[in-house]
Design a protein around this motif. Structure first.
Motif, PDB file in Angstrom:
ATOM      1  N   GLN A 119      56.674  41.952  38.329  1.00  0.00           N
ATOM      2  CA  GLN A 119      55.710  40.914  37.990  1.00  0.00           C
ATOM      3  C   GLN A 119      55.813  39.746  38.955  1.00  0.00           C
ATOM      4  OE1 GLN A 119      55.887  39.792  33.892  1.00  0.00           O
ATOM      5  NE2 GLN A 119      53.856  38.851  33.916  1.00  0.00           N
ATOM      6  N   ARG A 164      54.187  40.660  42.033  1.00  0.00           N
ATOM      7  CA  ARG A 164      52.761  40.950  41.823  1.00  0.00           C
ATOM      8  C   ARG A 164      52.402  42.352  42.316  1.00  0.00           C
ATOM      9  NH1 ARG A 164      50.056  35.815  44.552  1.00  0.00           N
ATOM     10  NH2 ARG A 164      48.125  36.833  43.860  1.00  0.00           N
ATOM     11  N   SER A 165      53.299  43.323  42.026  1.00  0.00           N
ATOM     12  CA  SER A 165      53.051  44.731  42.370  1.00  0.00           C
ATOM     13  C   SER A 165      52.307  45.380  41.212  1.00  0.00           C
ATOM     14  CB  SER A 165      54.368  45.456  42.645  1.00  0.00           C
ATOM     15  OG  SER A 165      55.088  44.813  43.666  1.00  0.00           O
ATOM     16  N   SER A 166      51.006  45.258  41.217  1.00  0.00           N
ATOM     17  CA  SER A 166      50.204  45.600  40.038  1.00  0.00           C
ATOM     18  C   SER A 166      50.270  47.080  39.670  1.00  0.00           C
ATOM     19  CB  SER A 166      48.748  45.192  40.265  1.00  0.00           C
ATOM     20  OG  SER A 166      48.219  45.839  41.406  1.00  0.00           O
ATOM     21  N   LEU A 226      53.750  47.944  38.442  1.00  0.00           N
ATOM     22  CA  LEU A 226      53.922  47.281  37.154  1.00  0.00           C
ATOM     23  C   LEU A 226      53.203  48.049  36.052  1.00  0.00           C
ATOM     24  CD1 LEU A 226      55.091  44.812  35.699  1.00  0.00           C
ATOM     25  CD2 LEU A 226      52.946  43.598  36.213  1.00  0.00           C
ATOM     26  N   ASP A 227      52.023  48.553  36.357  1.00  0.00           N
ATOM     27  CA  ASP A 227      51.275  49.334  35.376  1.00  0.00           C
ATOM     28  C   ASP A 227      52.016  50.623  35.024  1.00  0.00           C
ATOM     29  OD1 ASP A 227      48.760  49.921  33.856  1.00  0.00           O
ATOM     30  OD2 ASP A 227      48.698  51.597  35.263  1.00  0.00           O
ATOM     31  N   ASP A 256      46.347  39.661  45.198  1.00  0.00           N
ATOM     32  CA  ASP A 256      45.248  40.492  44.728  1.00  0.00           C
ATOM     33  C   ASP A 256      44.592  41.267  45.848  1.00  0.00           C
ATOM     34  OD1 ASP A 256      45.682  39.506  42.213  1.00  0.00           O
ATOM     35  OD2 ASP A 256      44.208  37.863  42.439  1.00  0.00           O
ATOM     36  N   ASP A 271      45.233  45.055  46.063  1.00  0.00           N
ATOM     37  CA  ASP A 271      44.988  45.916  44.914  1.00  0.00           C
ATOM     38  C   ASP A 271      44.314  47.224  45.293  1.00  0.00           C
ATOM     39  OD1 ASP A 271      46.178  44.215  43.221  1.00  0.00           O
ATOM     40  OD2 ASP A 271      44.325  43.263  42.469  1.00  0.00           O
ATOM     41  N   GLU A 308      46.932  49.487  46.623  1.00  0.00           N
ATOM     42  CA  GLU A 308      47.874  49.937  45.610  1.00  0.00           C
ATOM     43  C   GLU A 308      47.307  51.065  44.767  1.00  0.00           C
ATOM     44  OE1 GLU A 308      49.068  46.696  43.236  1.00  0.00           O
ATOM     45  OE2 GLU A 308      50.264  45.758  44.788  1.00  0.00           O
TER      46      GLU A 308
END
Length: 523
Positions: free
Chosen positions: A387, A390-392, A395-396, A474, A477, A480
Motif C-alpha cells: 500500500q 502503491r502497487s495496486s 495489493l489486489d 496511478d 496502472d 500493472e
C-alpha cells in the motif's frame, strides 16, 4: 504428464468400480481383566452394514467366500482359551464341563441389555444370588435382557473347559449381521476361579463389500475423487508451468511440489484402503509411507502460505535472516505431525481406536496456532508495504489471498467446534457412518486453498519481470494489469519501469532496500 495421468485415472476408475462398506482382530494370549464381578476381554468394536444377501454360509465356506459377496458377519477362527494349571487342578476330579466362558455380541443401542443393578447402584455384569432372586437371571452367567427389536439379540455363545484341561477351543462360528449398527464383542467369565484367563485366535469382521471398517469405507471412494481432483489441478498447473518454464519463480516451484505431494498422498491413501478392504489388515509399509507423505505435504503447504504471506517471490526475492527460523519451524511441525499420524493410523483397525494421544495432539495444535499468528502478522506487514508503494495489482492479489485465508481460518475454527461436539455427543460411536467427514473436511479445505494460491500465482511470461518491480503512482496502472495470472505480449514492462526509476533517481531504491533489511533484522 501425458500417458502417466491417463494411466492413473484409468486405474483409479477401474479399482473404484466396487464399493467398500470391517477387519480382522488377532489375539495372542491376550489376558482377561477384572471388571466388577466379571473377567472380560474386549474382542473389538466395528460399524457393520446389514447383509444384502439373506442366505447364510457355513463357517468353513464363509472363510473361502468372496469379499464382495454381499454378506456381513463376525466369524470366529481358532479361538482358544487358556487357564492356569492351579485352576485346572482344582477340577481334576470333575468329569463334567467346568469354567464357563460366554461370548457376547451386542449392538451399541442395546448396551443396557447387558448387566443389571439390584439396588440402583453399580451395574453388575454377572448374575449374583441377589440378582437371581430379583431379576430371575441364572447365577454365574452374564445378565442378558432381550432386545426390544429382536429377542435373539444380544447374542450369547457358551464355551466351557473339560475336566482339568488347561485349554479349550471354541467351535468356528459365523454370526450374520442383518441390521446396520455399531457392534461390540466381549469375552466374559463369571467364574471367580478363572482369574488369569488368556485367549488366542482371531475374529473376522466383514461388511457386504469387504473387510474395511464401516467408518472408513466412504474414505476409499473419497480419495478416488480427491486423486482425480489433484490430477485435474496438476494438468492445468503443469501446462502453464511447462509453457512458461523460463519465467518460473521459486515460489511456483514450491507450489508444484505441494501439488505433486497431494496427488501422491491421495493415491497412496486409496491403495492403502483398497489393501485393507481386501485383506482385513492395514498394510504397515503403505500406511507408514502415506502418513509420512501426508505430514510432508501439510508441512510444505503451511510453509508455502507463510512464505507467500511474507511476500517471498513477489515482494522480496529471499527471506533473508528468516530462512533458518522458517526451516526450523518446518522440521518441528513435520516431526509433530508425523508422530501424531503414526499413532493415529499405523496398525489401527478398531472403530473406537485411533484417537490421538493428548500429548501428541497438543504440540501439533500449538504449532498450528503459532503458524496462523505468524502468517497473519507477516501478511499485514506485506499489505502495508504494498500500500505504501502503491502497487495496486499486487495489493489486489494479496487482498484476495488474505480474504481466502481468513475464510479458511473461520471455517477451520467452526469445524473444530463441530468436531468436538460430534465426539462429545457420541461416546459410543453410534454416528459412525458420518465420521469419515471429520477427516475429509481438512483435505478438501487444503485443496481449495491450494487452488486459490495456484490461481493467484499462476505461471506467466511476465512472472520474472513483474515479481520484484516497484510500481509507483496511478500512471503505472495500465502496465500493472499484466499480472502473474496473465501474459504480457506487448513490450518489456521491466525496462519501462527501470527507465522511470532512473529518472526519479536511485535514492528511493536505496531507502526501500534499507527498510527491508531493517525489517528482516527486527523479525
Amino acid at each position: 504428464m501425458g500417458l502417466a495421468p491417463c494411466c492413473l485415472i484409468f486405474a483409479l476408475l477401474i479399482s473404484a468400480a466396487g464399493s467398500a462398506d470391517a477387519s480382522i482382530h488377532v489375539y495372542d494370549r491376550d489376558p482377561f481383566r477384572e471388571v466388577g464381578n466379571a473377567y472380560l476381554l474386549s474382542g473389538g468394536s466395528e460399524g457393520i452394514v446389514a447383509s444384502r444377501t439373506a442366505a447364510p454360509l457355513p463357517a468353513d465356506n464363509a472363510a473361502r467366500s468372496s469379499i464382495d459377496d454381499g454378506r456381513s458377519y463376525i466369524r470366529f477362527d481358532n479361538i482358544t482359551f487358556w487357564r492356569s494349571k492351579d485352576v485346572a487342578d482344582q477340577h481334576q476330579e470333575m468329569e463334567h464341563s467346568t469354567g464357563l466362558i460366554q461370548v457376547i455380541i451386542f449392538e451399541a443401542v442395546d448396551r443396557d441389555n447387558i448387566g443389571g443393578s439390584p439396588y440402583g447402584g453399580q451395574r453388575s455384569i454377572c448374575c449374583t444370588p441377589d440378582l437371581a432372586k430379583l431379576e430371575g437371571c441364572k447365577q454365574g452367567e452374564v445378565i442378558r435382557i432381550p432386545s426390544a427389536t429382536n429377542i435373539n439379540w444380544p447374542i450369547v455363545l457358551n464355551v466351557q473347559f473339560n475336566g482339568n484341561y488347561l485349554s479349550t477351543h471354541m467351535d468356528n462360528k459365523v454370526v450374520y449381521i442383518s441390521k446396520t449398527g455399531m457392534y461390540n464383542l466381549f469375552f466374559i467369565s463369571c467364574d471367580p476361579t478363572l482369574k488369569g484367563l488368556t485367549m488366542s485366535g482371531k475374529t473376522v469382521w466383514k461388511n457386504p463389500d469387504g473387510y474395511l471398517p464401516g467408518r472408513m469405507a466412504p474414505l476409499m471412494k473419497f480419495y478416488v475423487i480427491m486423486a482425480l481432483a489433484y490430477v485435474l489441478l496438476s494438468l492445468i498447473w503443469f501446462s502453464q508451468y511447462v509453457r512458461y518454464w523460463k519465467d518460473i519463480l521459486q515460489l511456483q516451484h514450491c507450489i508444484t511440489a505441494v501439488i505433486a505431494l497431494g496427488l501422491f498422498e491421495t493415491t497412496l491413501w486409496y491403495f492403502e484402503y483398497a489393501h485393507f478392504n481386501n485383506t482385513g489388515t492395514r498394510p504397515l509399509g503403505i500406511t507408514t509411507w502415506v502418513v509420512t507423505v501426508g505430514a510432508l505435504r501439510r508441512t510444505l503447504s503451511r510453509l508455502l502460505i507463510l512464505c507467500v504471506s511474507m511476500g517471498y517471490g513477489v515482494v522480496r526475492p529471499t527471506l533473508g535472516g528468516l530462512t533458518i527460523k522458517v526451516l526450523l519451524l518446518g522440521v518441528t511441525y513435520f516431526l509433530a505431525s508425523e508422530l501424531l499420524n503414526i499413532t493415529e493410523y499405523v496398525g489401527t483397525i478398531n472403530d473406537v481406536a485411533g484417537r490421538a494421544r493428548v500429548f501428541l495432539v497438543l504440540p501439533d495444535a500449538l504449532l498450528d496456532a503459532f503458524l496462523i499468528l505468524w502468517i497473519f502478522t507477516s501478511l499485514s506487514r506485506t499489505l502495508d508495504q504494498l500500500q505504501a508503494k502503491r502497487s495496486s495489482v499486487k495489493l489486489d492479489i494479496y487482498r484476495k489471498f488474505s480474504n481466502a485465508l481468513a475464510v479458511s481460518v473461520i471455517a477451520s475454527v467452526a469445524w473444530i467446534g463441530f468436531e468436538v461436539y460430534f465426539k462429545a455427543t457420541d461416546p459410543f460411536n453410534e454416528r459412525w457412518q458420518g465420521a469419515w467427514m471429520i477427516n475429509a473436511f481438512w483435505d478438501i479445505l487444503a485443496y481449495l486453498l491450494l487452488c486459490v494460491i495456484c490461481y493467484l500465482w499462476a505461471p506467466s511470461q511476465s512472472s520474472q519481470r513483474y515479481a520484484y518491480s516497484d510500481e509507483m503512482g496511478d500512471e503505472s496502472d495500465d502496465e500493472e494489469a499484466q499480472s502473474l495470472c496473465k501474459g504480457s505480449p506487448k513490450g518489456d514492462i521491466s525496462l519501462v519501469k527501470q527507465d522511470r526509476k532512473e529518472k526519479n533517481g536511485e535514492s528511493a531504491d536505496v531507502s526501500n532496500l534499507e527498510d527491508e533489511m531493517e525489517e528482516d533484522k527486527r523479525e
